[in-house]
Design a protein around this motif. Sequence first.
Motif, PDB file in Angstrom:
ATOM      1  N   VAL A  53      -2.578  -9.061  -9.731  1.00  0.00           N
ATOM      2  CA  VAL A  53      -2.776  -8.194  -8.574  1.00  0.00           C
ATOM      3  C   VAL A  53      -4.242  -7.788  -8.489  1.00  0.00           C
ATOM      4  O   VAL A  53      -4.801  -7.272  -9.449  1.00  0.00           O
ATOM      5  CB  VAL A  53      -1.909  -6.917  -8.676  1.00  0.00           C
ATOM      6  CG1 VAL A  53      -2.087  -6.043  -7.449  1.00  0.00           C
ATOM      7  CG2 VAL A  53      -0.448  -7.269  -8.860  1.00  0.00           C
ATOM      8  N   ILE A  95      -3.923  -6.309  -2.725  1.00  0.00           N
ATOM      9  CA  ILE A  95      -3.654  -5.026  -2.092  1.00  0.00           C
ATOM     10  C   ILE A  95      -4.981  -4.552  -1.507  1.00  0.00           C
ATOM     11  O   ILE A  95      -5.960  -4.365  -2.242  1.00  0.00           O
ATOM     12  CB  ILE A  95      -3.138  -3.981  -3.102  1.00  0.00           C
ATOM     13  CG1 ILE A  95      -1.883  -4.500  -3.808  1.00  0.00           C
ATOM     14  CG2 ILE A  95      -2.850  -2.649  -2.393  1.00  0.00           C
ATOM     15  CD1 ILE A  95      -1.329  -3.567  -4.870  1.00  0.00           C
ATOM     16  N   TYR A 125      -0.772  -5.599   2.225  1.00  0.00           N
ATOM     17  CA  TYR A 125      -0.374  -6.488   1.146  1.00  0.00           C
ATOM     18  C   TYR A 125      -0.279  -7.914   1.631  1.00  0.00           C
ATOM     19  O   TYR A 125       0.253  -8.179   2.693  1.00  0.00           O
ATOM     20  CB  TYR A 125       0.999  -6.066   0.622  1.00  0.00           C
ATOM     21  CG  TYR A 125       0.998  -4.648   0.132  1.00  0.00           C
ATOM     22  CD1 TYR A 125       0.833  -4.380  -1.211  1.00  0.00           C
ATOM     23  CD2 TYR A 125       1.103  -3.588   1.020  1.00  0.00           C
ATOM     24  CE1 TYR A 125       0.780  -3.075  -1.668  1.00  0.00           C
ATOM     25  CE2 TYR A 125       1.047  -2.279   0.577  1.00  0.00           C
ATOM     26  CZ  TYR A 125       0.890  -2.026  -0.763  1.00  0.00           C
ATOM     27  OH  TYR A 125       0.821  -0.743  -1.205  1.00  0.00           O
ATOM     28  N   LYS A 127      -6.888  -5.410  -6.410  1.00  0.00           N
ATOM     29  CA  LYS A 127      -6.998  -4.331  -5.429  1.00  0.00           C
ATOM     30  C   LYS A 127      -8.405  -4.314  -4.840  1.00  0.00           C
ATOM     31  O   LYS A 127      -9.385  -4.322  -5.569  1.00  0.00           O
ATOM     32  CB  LYS A 127      -6.681  -2.989  -6.088  1.00  0.00           C
ATOM     33  CG  LYS A 127      -5.245  -2.901  -6.543  1.00  0.00           C
ATOM     34  CD  LYS A 127      -4.900  -1.521  -7.052  1.00  0.00           C
ATOM     35  CE  LYS A 127      -3.457  -1.487  -7.528  1.00  0.00           C
ATOM     36  NZ  LYS A 127      -3.098  -0.207  -8.145  1.00  0.00           N
ATOM     37  N   SER A 148      -1.731 -11.727  -5.917  1.00  0.00           N
ATOM     38  CA  SER A 148      -1.287 -10.741  -4.938  1.00  0.00           C
ATOM     39  C   SER A 148      -2.476  -9.860  -4.600  1.00  0.00           C
ATOM     40  O   SER A 148      -3.216  -9.460  -5.513  1.00  0.00           O
ATOM     41  CB  SER A 148      -0.188  -9.863  -5.525  1.00  0.00           C
ATOM     42  OG  SER A 148       1.027 -10.539  -5.499  1.00  0.00           O
ATOM     43  N   SER A 158      -0.114 -12.162  -0.236  1.00  0.00           N
ATOM     44  CA  SER A 158      -0.277 -12.921  -1.468  1.00  0.00           C
ATOM     45  C   SER A 158      -0.460 -14.392  -1.180  1.00  0.00           C
ATOM     46  O   SER A 158      -0.093 -14.896  -0.119  1.00  0.00           O
ATOM     47  CB  SER A 158       0.901 -12.691  -2.407  1.00  0.00           C
ATOM     48  OG  SER A 158       2.091 -12.959  -1.731  1.00  0.00           O
TER      49      SER A 158
END
Lengths: 317, 415
Positions: free
Chosen positions: B3, B84, B75, B5, B82, B77
């Motif tokens: 993930v 954010i 969001y 960010k 992924s 992916s």
Amino acid sequence: MEISSIELELSQVTEVALLNDTSQINTLENEAIYIFREVAAQFEKPVLLFSGGKDSITLVRLAQKAFWPAKIPFPLMHIDTGHNFPETIVFRDKLVAELGLELIVRNVQDSIDQGKVKEESGKYASRNSLQTTTLLDAIAEFKFDACIGGARRDEEKARAKERIFSVRDDFGQWDERNQRPELFDMLNGQIELGQNVRVFPISNWTELDVWSYIKEEAMEIPSIYFAHKRKIFLRDGLIWSHSDYVYQEEDEEVLEKMVRFRTVGDMSCTAAEYSEAFDIDAVVQEIRNSTISERGARIDDKRSDAAMEKRKQQGYF
Amino acid sequence: MEVLKIATAGSVDDGKSTLIGRLLYDTNSLTTDKLEAIEKTSKQKGYDYLDFSLATDGLVAEREQGITIDVAHIYFSTQKKSYIIADTPGHVEYTRNMVTGASTSQAAIILIDARKGVIAQTNRHFFINNLLRVKEVVVAINKMDLVDFSEERYNEIKSDFEELMRKRDYEDQRITFIPVSALKGDNVVNKSKNTAWYKGDTLLEHLEGLDLVAVSNTGTPRFPVQYVIRPKTDEFHDFRGFAGKVYGGELSVGDAVVALPSQTTSKIKAIYFHDKQYKTASRRSSVTITLEDEINVSRGDMLVKTNDLPTIDKQFTATLSWMDSQKLTAGNKYIVQHGVNKVLAKVATVEHKIAPDYSGIDTETESLGMNDIAQVSFRLNKPIFYDKFKNHRTNGSFILIDTQTNSTVGAGFIS
């Protein structure tokens, strides 16, 4: 010397097999566990709002992990509209029994009987928005100061702005213009008497993240999430369940089709989709390939572009 | 799945929402119903193109005014990662949202309108990302279609920005320039045919290539105790587990540790994640630790390695980002939340206000208003265990809570 070395060997044999390190654990899972622990530490009377849907089932699993080997240190609460899918209720009771959890149920029917809310009528009648009153009454009854919910920011535009700790005033209302900034990992749960905080541990998860997690953890979920034969009818391009709880016009023909539900709410506000996904692998694949958003099947959101924001301001989840 | 960010920063009309919408569109992340809604609304407004900003502007007021007023999270992916995105607004008055967005991000995208070039707002966006020590910054020079995809214009803006970079504090920050047109889709996901002179990656290619370990901030291991787990069941009668998240570095079974503030020492006996035991707790993992000795540890305490103690003190000076409409004045009392630890604090002195734009103008002041950034010193009623922010992004930061309203009114970075 010899004796102590034997002792050492023995102790090594009885030791649990150690896994190497925790680096493979998913960021989102670590984050959610952290949030659960903050709730337990910062609040006196938290409650986990449980709907029987996949998101709240995921919350229960994460809470188990956060507090193991101790039990989950707060009860579950279900606001029952009386119009739930029977499969959901069966599942709920089984899960609670298996895990030895405390479950509180409060019924929308009681709020109706007490004259606090009025049943909607007509073609689109639903008890979905009536839940708010029952929920706020239950919060007041038990003096809950933190309500943990499974809402995710990817679900809907208004939810995309929700904080992880989201303060509600004593009328249960959300002031979206005046939210507390959330920096780094720090969660500010300070509130006044009468206020409560809505907590969203899986804020940053997407629908696919939830399904992938259900698969990885081999979690049980209600059967309606998998393809099954059901009596349905078609309206406004959506697949509605044929049920006593759902108003149906005479010219709306009952059909029997293979369907599944992608999101589970009230029978009156949740649309099905045609599906042949009989197991979790097939469901994950279906979500991956889907070109329709999850809430595209929520009849309650179709009411207007700002439907969710309006309901949230009034205290809805 | 990894993930990443990302925080975004741009001025009004720099096309930030459009860029995010474009990322979503070109990665097929917009679902049919969302796309239909965008098409419908774009048509209603009489646009002859798709207004992707409608994909991100969530609240009713924003849709009415056509601006973004709060942090929204988006969001999407790919096969690899992924993402954010914290979509933070660019107006002068919303510095606090930018600070907030940057605090949880490992990467940032700063947008520049190719027609306008580096403006006062750009300085501010860069200043904040640098102050917050965001490791990876992409400078997206947008609206290249409106300057005929001119390499000369791109280089001009790039060198203006490089001028700014000389003034930064945090030199390890990695900065990448990309010429894009969010509206037309050049170099966002797909390589542009209009910028043959640009040999670098597209925005998405660049993000896909980022190594998540390399972009996250490191330091020495700090383990703030969130919660003590005591099951009191027959099977786990004597179990006392310290639940928390590991920051900065890793902790392993057998490590000699000190509990703060008591300064008692022990060794890590076991590390649990759920019911499984691990040799090592990696950075950012939420684990439960048991110790060899029965020592008194409760929420707000911290476990650290014996040879690696933080500063233990009842006073500190910090760069403070003030986020409340009520002013901060010397003598005021607040709650300092440092990680999961809370102490009462008094503002000792407001040393000076910092112009967050590299102008180098420090102003003497008595009080701080919303969106001010200043050097402030505090006295505490109990010691906290901190590191300097430049050495430890987590253990060097704190928030201020108003004792009357309970609001989060400021964020600080310990100097």
